[in-house]
Design a protein around this motif. Structure first.
Motif, short mmCIF file in Angstrom:
data_model
loop_
_atom_site.label_atom_id
_atom_site.label_comp_id
_atom_site.label_asym_id
_atom_site.label_seq_id
_atom_site.Cartn_x
_atom_site.Cartn_y
_atom_site.Cartn_z
N ASN A 6 0.88 -1.16 0.00
CA ASN A 6 0.00 0.00 0.00
C ASN A 6 0.92 1.22 0.00
N SER A 17 1.65 -4.84 8.51
CA SER A 17 0.43 -5.26 9.17
C SER A 17 0.17 -6.72 8.82
N ILE A 18 -0.13 -7.55 9.82
CA ILE A 18 -0.49 -8.94 9.59
C ILE A 18 -1.99 -9.05 9.80
N ASN A 19 -2.70 -9.50 8.79
CA ASN A 19 -4.16 -9.63 8.85
C ASN A 19 -4.53 -11.10 8.79
N ALA A 20 -5.25 -11.58 9.80
CA ALA A 20 -5.65 -12.99 9.85
C ALA A 20 -6.93 -13.12 10.66
N GLN A 21 -7.56 -14.28 10.56
CA GLN A 21 -8.79 -14.52 11.32
C GLN A 21 -8.51 -14.62 12.81
N LYS A 22 -7.34 -15.23 13.17
CA LYS A 22 -7.00 -15.33 14.58
C LYS A 22 -5.48 -15.43 14.72
N GLU A 23 -5.00 -15.13 15.91
CA GLU A 23 -3.58 -15.19 16.20
C GLU A 23 -3.13 -16.64 16.33
N SER A 31 6.00 -12.40 13.14
CA SER A 31 6.17 -11.02 13.58
C SER A 31 7.51 -10.82 14.27
#
Length: 50
Positions: A6, A17-23, A31
């Motif tokens: 971006n 940025s890390i985008n996920a449904q859950k950690e 990270s």
């Protein structure tokens, strides 16, 4: 895993940025590795005069 850029002049410093449904353990490790790579963390120590 997708890698997206971006790019805009409004960003002063880069960020990730890390985008996920859950950690997960894998994402936490990712990270940590990114942080080490970006910040080039080095630990210097001495033991037995070495």
């Amino acid at each position: 895993m997708d890698v997206l850029f971006n790019l805009a002049k409004k960003f002063v410093t880069p960020s990730i940025s890390i985008n996920a449904q859950k950690e997960s353990r894998e994402l936490i490790q990712l990270s940590i590795e990114i942080d080490r790579l970006v910040n080039k963390m080095t630990i210097v120590g001495y033991q037995d005069n070495r």
